[in-house]
Design a protein around this motif. Structure first.
Motif: not given
Ligand code: SF4
Length: 454
Positions: A60-62, A66-75, A113-115, A183-185
């Motif tokens: 999970f990530c909040e 937009t550069f991310c290539g990981c398997n994640k779920r935004i919530t 994701g984001t541990p 998109h990562r300030i």
């Molecule tokens: S926090 Fe990490 S895993 Fe989540 S979208 Fe951003 S780069 Fe991807």
């Protein structure tokens, strides 16, 4: 670096976090029963002597970068945490039930994701749950990935109390324009704060992950980012090339256009200049894309020739058996690979049916094991050697022909029964591995499968 060599060798190619690479897995020959048998074999061969590793994917990530290539779920709904931890522990219990005795855990890595999306209490529940049926190896190493924007002091302290001594923080680049595009300030003081906390608490290896080749990134941005990084003195750095493959990572890589990315020679300059500056600041290049100060275990491991590479990239030590838990995780029994269901829903459904949630894998053939060893040697030690009897496969002349050409280009030198990658050849290590990749040689890839090698 010679431009002509870059032009010649900058082609799509694997990053070799596994061999065979995932697109070449023979899924039709893979069965979960064979996977279990390979895990058991590996466990019996290695649990007592070296222990096993766990990779736990916390998806999970909040917010979406937009550069991310990981398997994640935004919530932003944190009520997803508890059921997910329960599911991961159920998966672990299924493995423990068929292990013949108690697993000894040498390494745990929490990735995402984001541990640090998970609360301290849930992280504690997870780690304590793992050790209900396992013991710690004497020299265990536990690590996790922290997001500088949401890692709390309490999480750092809790994970430290649970045995974690290594943390890596995703930094990417400090330029505001680049951060807006991806998109990562993430202001410098957020990174500084979590780095200081980790040092104060007693973490022995703090890593920062930087990326070059991001949209709008200039040489000044890279220099500024490295100077700021230096002021915080992380022990270890990853300095990755941004892999732009939106046709594969469609759910993440958007929000900027291809024209916004630094071009081939500009991008290479970012790396070359960044590398020079890192080296001037005491960071030694380890394998591909990694740098470490002399006190860090990755540097020590590289010096001793013990560096290893797996699905998480480089690691300072190796266990033969690595179990991946959680949605999309990949496990490696050395004789086989297996990947879990990618979506959280499918992962849950399989576990509810009391099945290991695996959806694909590959059983390594004798030939795969030979080539895998060469690729690991090249990626980790920049050299490999062989005896001729082990290199009896139909494509051997093609392999030797490609190596000859690389020798003429100055990328490798021959040694007795083997090759060494020269300093000039190190940036081309992926290409050199490709010369050994029999799956690639036999079936030319769809060019869109991989990122560019340089
Ligand atoms: S926090 Fe990490 S895993 Fe989540 S979208 Fe951003 S780069 Fe991807």
């Amino acid at each position: 670096m010679q431009l002509s060599l870059v032009q010649k060798y900058n082609i799509p190619g694997p990053r070799y976090t596994s061999y065979p690479t995932v697109p070449y897995w023979q899924e039709e020959l893979f069965h979960v029963a064979d996977w279990k048998a390979s895990v058991l074999k590996s466990f019996n061969e290695s649990n007592d002597s070296e222990g096993i590793s766990l990779y736990i994917h916390l998806p999970f990530c909040e917010s979406l970068c937009t550069f991310c290539g990981c398997n994640k779920r935004i919530t932003k709904r944190h009520e997803v945490e508890h059921p997910y931890i329960v599911a991961v522990l159920k998966e672990w219990k299924m493995y423990c039930e068929f292990f013949p005795n108690k697993p000894i855990i040498k390494e745990i890595h929490l990735g995402g994701g984001t541990p640090t999306f998970f609360s301290s209490a849930h992280l504690e529940l997870l780690i304590n749950g793992i050790f209900l049926s396992a013991s710690k190896a004497k020299n265990y190493e536990f690590s996790f990935e922290g997001h500088p924007n949401n890692t709390t002091r309490q999480q750092l302290q809790k994970l430290y109390d649970l045995g974690f001594r290594r943390v890596s923080f995703g930094v990417q680049d400090y330029s505001k324009k680049v951060q807006e595009a991806i998109h990562r300030i993430q202001p410098f003081h957020n990174v500084a704060k979590v780095t200081f906390w980790a040092k104060e608490i007693g973490y022995t290896s703090i890593g920062h992950d930087l990326i070059f080749g991001l949209p709008f990134q200039t040489l000044d941005d890279v220099i500024d980012t490295i100077n700021k990084t230096k002021s915080l003195q992380p022990d270890r750095l990853a300095f990755y090339s941004y892999a732009h493959v939106p046709w594969i990572k469609g759910n993440g890589q958007r929000g900027f256009n291809e024209v916004d990315l630094p071009k081939d020679d500009e991008k290479r300059l970012l790396y070359e200049e960044g590398k020079k500056l890192l080296s001037k600041n005491g960071y030694h290049e380890i394998g591909m894309d990694h740098f470490a100060l002399e006190n860090d275990s990755m540097f020590v491991s590289a010096q001793k020739g013990k560096l290893h590479r797996n699905f998480m990239g480089y690691t300072a030590s190796k266990t033969q058996l690595m179990i991946g838990l959680g949605g999309s995780s990949i496990s490696d029994s050395w004789y086989a690979f297996a990947q879990n269901e990618k979506t959280i829903e499918d992962y849950f459904v399989r576990l509810e049916q009391n099945e290991l949630p695996i959806f694909r894998g590959h059983l390594l053939t004798r030939e795969d094991l030979i080539i895998r060893k060469h690729i690991l040697n090249l990626m980790c030690q920049f050299e490999t050697s062989w005896d001729n009897s082990s290199m009896q496969f139909p494509e051997i002349n093609e392999v030797l022909q490609q190596l000859k050409e690389m020798e003429q280009d100055g990328l490798i030198a021959y040694k007795e029964n083997g090759i060494i990658i020269t300093e000039k050849g190190k940036p081309f290590v992926r290409n050199i591995c490709m010369a050994f990749d029999l799956h690639l040689i036999r079936k030319a890839p769809d060019t869109k499968l991989f990122s560019m090698t340089i």
